[in-house]
Design an enzyme around this catalytic site. Structure first.
Site, PDB file in Angstrom:
ATOM      1  N   GLU A 108       7.709   1.815  15.002  1.00 53.78           N
ATOM      2  CA  GLU A 108       8.758   3.050  13.599  1.00 53.78           C
ATOM      3  C   GLU A 108       8.264   4.135  13.821  1.00 53.78           C
ATOM      4  O   GLU A 108       7.993   4.629  14.906  1.00 53.78           O
ATOM      5  CB  GLU A 108       7.532   2.055  12.572  1.00 53.78           C
TER       6      GLU A 108
ATOM      7  N   GLU B 113       4.280  -4.564  11.944  1.00 52.68           N
ATOM      8  CA  GLU B 113       3.889  -4.029  11.856  1.00 52.68           C
ATOM      9  C   GLU B 113       2.221  -4.108  10.786  1.00 52.68           C
ATOM     10  O   GLU B 113       3.130  -4.833   9.964  1.00 52.68           O
ATOM     11  CB  GLU B 113       4.749  -2.765  10.866  1.00 52.68           C
TER      12      GLU B 113
ATOM     13  N   CYS C 255      -3.229   0.756   6.909  1.00 54.24           N
ATOM     14  CA  CYS C 255      -3.520  -0.369   7.940  1.00 54.24           C
ATOM     15  C   CYS C 255      -4.087   0.028   9.576  1.00 54.24           C
ATOM     16  O   CYS C 255      -4.971  -0.414  10.157  1.00 54.24           O
ATOM     17  CB  CYS C 255      -1.674  -0.908   8.470  1.00 54.24           C
TER      18      CYS C 255
ATOM     19  N   ASN D  73       0.677  -1.016   0.132  1.00 53.75           N
ATOM     20  CA  ASN D  73      -0.291  -0.150  -0.114  1.00 53.75           C
ATOM     21  C   ASN D  73       0.792   1.073   0.217  1.00 53.75           C
ATOM     22  O   ASN D  73       0.313   2.016  -0.369  1.00 53.75           O
ATOM     23  CB  ASN D  73      -0.749   0.203   0.894  1.00 53.75           C
TER      24      ASN D  73
HETATM   25  P1  NDP Z   1       0.913  -9.361   3.669  1.00 55.63           P
HETATM   26  O1  NDP Z   1       0.833 -10.454   4.758  1.00 55.63           O
HETATM   27  O2  NDP Z   1       0.426 -10.406   2.779  1.00 55.63           O
HETATM   28  O3  NDP Z   1       2.478  -9.290   2.343  1.00 55.63           O
HETATM   29  C1  NDP Z   1       3.317  -9.001   3.295  1.00 55.63           C
HETATM   30  C2  NDP Z   1       5.065  -8.932   2.579  1.00 55.63           C
HETATM   31  O4  NDP Z   1       5.185 -10.124   2.822  1.00 55.63           O
HETATM   32  C3  NDP Z   1       4.739  -9.239   1.511  1.00 55.63           C
HETATM   33  O5  NDP Z   1       6.074  -8.638   1.059  1.00 55.63           O
HETATM   34  C4  NDP Z   1       5.167 -10.107   1.014  1.00 55.63           C
HETATM   35  O6  NDP Z   1       5.171 -11.407   0.085  1.00 55.63           O
HETATM   36  C5  NDP Z   1       5.515 -11.035   2.451  1.00 55.63           C
HETATM   37  N1  NDP Z   1       5.012 -12.542   2.381  1.00 55.63           N
HETATM   38  C6  NDP Z   1       4.272 -12.802   2.431  1.00 55.63           C
HETATM   39  N2  NDP Z   1       4.859 -14.399   3.534  1.00 55.63           N
HETATM   40  C7  NDP Z   1       6.003 -14.613   3.817  1.00 55.63           C
HETATM   41  C8  NDP Z   1       6.424 -15.415   4.449  1.00 55.63           C
HETATM   42  N3  NDP Z   1       5.908 -16.249   4.625  1.00 55.63           N
HETATM   43  N4  NDP Z   1       7.621 -15.035   5.201  1.00 55.63           N
HETATM   44  C9  NDP Z   1       8.521 -13.744   4.293  1.00 55.63           C
HETATM   45  N5  NDP Z   1       7.554 -12.898   3.746  1.00 55.63           N
HETATM   46  C10 NDP Z   1       6.210 -13.288   3.541  1.00 55.63           C
HETATM   47  O7  NDP Z   1      -0.028  -8.172   2.967  1.00 55.63           O
HETATM   48  P2  NDP Z   1       0.090  -7.308   2.469  1.00 55.63           P
HETATM   49  O8  NDP Z   1       0.769  -6.641   1.171  1.00 55.63           O
HETATM   50  O9  NDP Z   1      -1.407  -7.917   1.230  1.00 55.63           O
HETATM   51  O10 NDP Z   1       0.015  -5.870   2.805  1.00 55.63           O
HETATM   52  C11 NDP Z   1      -1.721  -5.865   3.738  1.00 55.63           C
HETATM   53  C12 NDP Z   1      -1.483  -5.836   5.079  1.00 55.63           C
HETATM   54  O11 NDP Z   1      -0.353  -5.037   5.759  1.00 55.63           O
HETATM   55  C13 NDP Z   1      -2.892  -5.381   5.590  1.00 55.63           C
HETATM   56  O12 NDP Z   1      -3.599  -6.160   6.466  1.00 55.63           O
HETATM   57  C14 NDP Z   1      -2.421  -4.049   6.447  1.00 55.63           C
HETATM   58  O13 NDP Z   1      -2.875  -3.835   7.528  1.00 55.63           O
HETATM   59  C15 NDP Z   1      -0.331  -4.619   6.377  1.00 55.63           C
HETATM   60  N6  NDP Z   1      -0.447  -3.428   7.104  1.00 55.63           N
HETATM   61  C16 NDP Z   1       0.052  -2.884   8.376  1.00 55.63           C
HETATM   62  C17 NDP Z   1       0.456  -1.416   7.875  1.00 55.63           C
HETATM   63  C18 NDP Z   1       1.960  -1.251   9.741  1.00 55.63           C
HETATM   64  O14 NDP Z   1       2.357  -0.083   9.345  1.00 55.63           O
HETATM   65  N7  NDP Z   1       0.903  -1.659  10.279  1.00 55.63           N
HETATM   66  C19 NDP Z   1       1.005  -0.832   6.632  1.00 55.63           C
HETATM   67  C20 NDP Z   1       0.317  -1.104   5.520  1.00 55.63           C
HETATM   68  C21 NDP Z   1       0.256  -2.333   5.866  1.00 55.63           C
HETATM   69  P3  NDP Z   1       4.297 -11.239  -1.063  1.00 55.63           P
HETATM   70  O15 NDP Z   1       3.382  -9.893  -1.788  1.00 55.63           O
HETATM   71  O16 NDP Z   1       5.180 -11.639  -2.174  1.00 55.63           O
HETATM   72  O17 NDP Z   1       3.285 -12.485  -0.903  1.00 55.63           O
END
Ligand code: NDP
Length: 485
Positions: free
Chosen positions: A459, A251, A285, A154
């Site tokens: 962060e 996060e 998020c 995002n």
């Molecule tokens: P995901 O949890 O699907 O993915 C996050 C990242 O982790 C991606 O780069 C993903 O790769 C990677 N990933 C997935 N599986 C693994 C694994 N087993 N080991 C290591 N890395 C892995 O989240 P989204 O990208 O869909 O983002 C949305 C989510 O992020 C929402 O839940 C949102 O709330 C949260 N978020 C939190 C924020 C915060 O600061 N608290 C800010 C922004 C978002 P890939 O995409 O290739 O699967």
């Protein structure tokens, strides 16, 4: 749009690197559905190369003075600001977010982080602790080594900078794995850091799917993992890192409450509800997606909210008049529309929006549900899309209990003109990032992060330094050392 194709998928050791053996990643412009670049996921060889490059750079970087490191970060901040428009256009292509937003919220926020932590780098010192008899202990703040950043899709530029800036300020190197949905922006940060004087290998970008993140997390050369992502991914990454005794920052997601009392400034509260549900098409998020509105003002709130949503400009994200863009991926659009269907099926009242827009790309209208009850899925689960749930309340005690009745604890907000009530209520909200009479502002000076399932670690602010360094204590004896025998 061929110019959006980077010279290579990865950025390692100060240059673009390619390995076509890795699985293909198609980069899609969410506003049209067109493929704008093709990259490849990292192979084991790429991962090994990145960790080696980062480890080599880290030793020299940590040996520099904090002031020298800070100078590089601040130069990078200046370069980002000078190129804000180009970087914002790229961010818009990566995410689909309107240029009106990306011009102020993405590269600019990344530059703030680099400037802030660049400024702190020279003052990361330890303590002198007298322990009696002339002896003393001194502490030093040491870097962890090579840190891994894993990003959500995002805010690709902001997330990369929020992780890189404190990590590098503390003397670490970083490998950043963007979400495969938005892989382009972090590569620009890597280019800019080199131009600003960072040693080759200090900040590397490795592309890939979840399995790449997992392989990097497992790598013995990685000392710390900072993930921005969903709770299920967070559980997996934290468990994997715990088994290897690595540092982690999580996060994660949220389902945050925004409480509007009957004495609130109604226009401001509605602005906060709009920002906290529809900015970035709701893909934030910390969004306040459970909007608790006092029953006395509920109808006024809903009718004015609906009127203001009528002014949303939905269209070409590159047109600066547009203030509501597409969802970032087809999958996320289907998830959000699925929750609209779930809300209707569970008996919530759809006040406005929630429909697919019939045009290429991933579009829907911003949705507001009223008459939502605490047990409905739309009130319990993170949607990560433009779907607001409005819930009624009458009593302060009751709304506090209901606001806290969630597995998440990322953010929370309260709107009231009663100062004592504002502090009383916010003091009892179990969340890491809270707001009184505003919502979702994240200046770099303030800590950001969650409690409960929303994660741990912070962060931004000085707090982030604690998560990218560890303290060494050195006992210094000025007298003799004795033993029992
Ligand atoms: P995901 O949890 O699907 O993915 C996050 C990242 O982790 C991606 O780069 C993903 O790769 C990677 N990933 C997935 N599986 C693994 C694994 N087993 N080991 C290591 N890395 C892995 O989240 P989204 O990208 O869909 O983002 C949305 C989510 O992020 C929402 O839940 C949102 O709330 C949260 N978020 C939190 C924020 C915060 O600061 N608290 C800010 C922004 C978002 P890939 O995409 O290739 O699967």
């Amino acid at each position: 749009m061929t110019d959006l194709q980077p010279q290579g998928s990865h950025f390692i050791g100060g240059r673009y690197v390619e390995d076509r053996a890795g699985a293909e990643i198609e980069v899609i412009y969410p506003a049209t559905g067109a493929v704008i670049a093709r990259l490849h996921a990292a192979t084991p060889a790429i991962i090994g190369q990145a960790v080696a490059a980062a480890a080599a750079a880290q030793a020299d970087w940590a040996a520099m003075t904090g002031t020298e490191r800070g100078r590089v970060l601040r130069r990078a901040a200046d370069l980002i600001r000078a190129r804000n428009r180009d970087l914002s256009v790229l961010e818009t292509h990566d995410t689909g977010k309107p240029l009106q937003e990306t011009l102020v919220a993405d590269a600019a926020s990344g530059a703030d982080a680099l400037e802030y932590f660049g400024g702190l780098a020279g003052s990361l010192t330890g303590e002198h602790i007298p322990v009696g008899g002339g002896d003393f202990v001194y502490t030093t703040r040491e870097p962890l080594g090579v840190c891994l950043g894993i990003g959500a899709w995002n805010y690709p530029t902001q997330i990369a900078c929020w992780k890189a800036a404190p990590a590098l300020a503390c003397g670490n190197a970083m490998i950043f794995k963007p979400s495969e949905t938005t892989p382009l922006c972090a590569l620009k940060l890597a280019e800019i850091l080199i131009e600003a004087g960072a040693p080759a290998g200090l900040f590397n970008v490795v592309q890939g799917y979840g399995e790449t993140g997992a392989a990097l997390t497992a790598h013995p050369g990685i000392a710390k993992v900072s993930l921005t992502g969903s709770v299920p991914t967070g559980r997996k990454v934290a468990a994997q890192a715990a088994g290897l005794m690595k540092h982690v920052t999580m996060e994660l997601g949220g389902k945050s409450p925004l409480i509007v009392f009957e004495d609130a400034d109604l226009e401001s509260a509605i602005s906060a509800a709009i920002n906290g549900n529809f900015y970035s098409s709701g893909q934030i998020c910390s969004n306040g997606t459970r909007v608790f509105v006092h029953r006395a003002i509920r109808e006024a709130f809903l009718s004015r909210l609906t009127e203001r949503l009528g002014h949303a400009v939905i269209g070409d994200p590159l047109d600066e008049a547009t203030n509501f863009g597409p969802m970032t991926s087809a999958a996320q659009l289907e998830i959000a529309l699925g929750y609209v269907a779930a809300g209707l099926a569970e008996g919530a009242r759809l006040v406005t929006g929630g429909t697919r827009i019939d045009r290429p790309g991933f579009w829907m209208t911003p949705a507001v549900f009223a008459d939502v009850t605490d047990d409905m899925r739309i009130a319990r689960e993170e949607i990560f899309g433009p779907v607001m749930s409005v819930l009624d309340f009458e009593e302060e005690e009751d709304v506090i209990t209901r606001a806290n009745d969630t597995e998440f604890g990322l953010a929370g907000g309260v709107f009231t003109r009663d100062l004592a009530r504002a502090h009383r209520v916010i003091g009892r909200i179990r969340a890491g990032s809270c707001y009184i009479n505003t919502y979702n502002l994240t200046p770099v000076e303030a800590p950001f992060g969650g409690v409960k399932a929303s994660g741990f670690g912070r962060e931004n602010s000085r707090e982030a330094i604690n998560h990218y360094s560890e303290v060494k204590s050195v006992y210094v004896c000025l007298g003799k050392t004795e033993a029992a025998f």
